[in-house]
Design an enzyme around this catalytic site. Structure first.
Site, PDB file in Angstrom:
ATOM      1  CE  LYS A  19      -4.613 -25.247  -3.653  1.00 59.90           C
ATOM      2  NZ  LYS A  19      -5.594 -25.993  -2.998  1.00 59.90           N
ATOM      3  CD  GLU A  43      -4.610 -33.597   1.703  1.00 60.69           C
ATOM      4  OE1 GLU A  43      -4.533 -32.400   1.989  1.00 60.69           O
ATOM      5  OE2 GLU A  43      -4.416 -33.830   0.454  1.00 60.69           O
ATOM      6  CG  LEU A  65      -2.021 -28.664  -0.847  1.00 63.87           C
ATOM      7  CD1 LEU A  65      -1.074 -28.702  -2.191  1.00 63.87           C
ATOM      8  CD2 LEU A  65      -3.355 -27.795  -1.026  1.00 63.87           C
TER       9      LEU A  65
HETATM   10  N1  PDD Z   1      -8.298 -26.488  -1.214  1.00 62.28           N
HETATM   11  N2  PDD Z   1      -5.873 -30.259   1.217  1.00 62.28           N
HETATM   12  C1  PDD Z   1      -6.659 -29.918  -0.174  1.00 62.28           C
HETATM   13  C2  PDD Z   1      -6.472 -31.388  -0.797  1.00 62.28           C
HETATM   14  C3  PDD Z   1      -6.745 -28.872  -0.634  1.00 62.28           C
HETATM   15  O1  PDD Z   1      -7.519 -28.935  -1.774  1.00 62.28           O
HETATM   16  C4  PDD Z   1      -6.842 -27.769   0.189  1.00 62.28           C
HETATM   17  C5  PDD Z   1      -7.121 -26.349  -0.107  1.00 62.28           C
HETATM   18  C6  PDD Z   1      -5.956 -27.947   1.287  1.00 62.28           C
HETATM   19  C7  PDD Z   1      -5.615 -26.804   2.478  1.00 62.28           C
HETATM   20  O2  PDD Z   1      -4.802 -25.936   1.981  1.00 62.28           O
HETATM   21  P1  PDD Z   1      -4.754 -24.056   2.312  1.00 62.28           P
HETATM   22  O3  PDD Z   1      -4.730 -24.031   3.482  1.00 62.28           O
HETATM   23  O4  PDD Z   1      -3.674 -23.859   1.395  1.00 62.28           O
HETATM   24  O5  PDD Z   1      -5.901 -23.731   1.419  1.00 62.28           O
HETATM   25  C8  PDD Z   1      -5.817 -29.203   1.939  1.00 62.28           C
HETATM   26  C9  PDD Z   1      -8.743 -25.362  -1.775  1.00 62.28           C
HETATM   27  C10 PDD Z   1      -8.750 -24.221  -0.845  1.00 62.28           C
HETATM   28  C11 PDD Z   1      -9.515 -25.518  -2.822  1.00 62.28           C
HETATM   29  O6  PDD Z   1      -9.530 -26.607  -3.714  1.00 62.28           O
HETATM   30  O7  PDD Z   1     -10.499 -24.819  -2.833  1.00 62.28           O
END
Ligand code: PDD
Length: 281
Positions: free
Chosen positions: A146, A178, A202
């Site tokens: 991340k 994704e 992710l």
């Molecule tokens: N983004 N895929 C990507 C590329 C992401 O950046 C995110 C989350 C997710 C979903 O992950 P999670 O369920 O852990 O939020 C999948 C965050 C919320 C953001 O960049 O704001």
């Protein structure tokens, strides 16, 4: 607004980020976004664990790091959230040092920044379904980290927005990975599918929650990639993520998904989506 900056709780205007900060110069850092329900953090341990994994993956040592819980709780005390609903943003960059690609040696103090902002619960009755646009996944090959270096995601999101959509769905050689900031699920022949948790996506916390809820509910679910043309023929498609929870997709590249309404699997999962005490800290 009071924010957290390197161990201090200060007004946002008083934060002074060095122009030498490697987050600013290189996007050299990692982050998390954690949902807050009714004044409590959702799946905090999983977010903390993923943050540590991301930091390890980029060789970012965090000496003395005591996790997010301690400062996040204090930060929450500085904030008034309507109904206690919001999000915590937290990022750690490798710190400020004269610009060189190599890691500073010896290591320097990382820069820690966090804030909390209000985010109401989605009103499922009135939220429109997501219109998505597909596009090639031009991001790097470490999407499980991340990283704050999000230019690939930013460009994909903007491209989808320019086409009148809410989110991008990305693919590599036709294989759906994704969204720009969400994970993608599709229902095909009654089974729920999502890309495996590997370097190309992710491993979203909400993705994991949805897989767990599907398993508990006896909905067949496999972590298996599918193609763009399979996606377009799916009976249901939905997105998951911290900010969107479970968001049914009603159109892909302007073509209706299913009957253009929230499908039965998404609806069931939305009703099972557990913001309950076992997931809150
Ligand atoms: N983004 N895929 C990507 C590329 C992401 O950046 C995110 C989350 C997710 C979903 O992950 P999670 O369920 O852990 O939020 C999948 C965050 C919320 C953001 O960049 O704001």
């Amino acid at each position: 607004m009071i924010v957290y900056w390197n161990g201090q709780f200060i007004p946002k205007e008083q934060v002074r980020v060095s122009p030498d900060d490697r987050g600013f110069l290189f996007g050299d850092g990692v982050y998390e976004v954690v949902r807050i329900y009714n004044g409590r953090f959702f799946e905090m341990e999983a977010h903390e664990q993923r943050l540590i994994e991301s930091a390890n993956a980029i060789g970012l040592a965090l000496p003395g790091f005591k996790g997010m819980g301690a400062f996040a709780q204090e930060l929450l005390g500085h904030q008034t959230l309507p109904d206690g609903n919001g999000v915590l943003y937290y990022q750690i960059s490798r710190g400020a040092a004269p610009r060189k690609h190599f890691f500073p040696d010896p290591p320097i103090q990382a820069s820690h920044y966090a804030y909390i902002q209000a985010l109401p619960l989605p009103d499922l009755a009135t939220r429109p379904g997501a219109a998505v646009h597909t596009g090639p996944d031009r991001r790097w090959a470490n999407c499980h980290i991340k990283s704050i270096a999000l230019l690939g995601s930013v460009l994909a999101a903007q491209e989808a927005k320019d086409k009148g959509g809410h989110e991008a769905i990305l693919h590599r050689d036709e294989r759906v990975t994704e969204g720009s900031h969400t994970n993608v699920f599709a229902v095909m022949n009654g089974s729920l599918l999502t890309h495996p948790a590997n370097q190309w996506v992710l491993n979203g916390i909400n993705r994991r929650v949805v897989i767990e809820l599907a398993k508990e509910a006896g909905i067949p679910c496999s972590e298996k990639a599918f193609t763009l043309s399979e996606l377009k023929q799916a009976s249901e498609v939905f997105l998951t993520g911290t900010t969107v929870e479970i968001w049914p997709v009603v159109s892909i590249d302007g073509m209706q998904v299913g009957d253009g309404q929230t499908g039965p699997v998404a609806r069931q999962l939305q009703s099972l989506f557990d913001r309950g005490k076992d997931r809150l800290a």
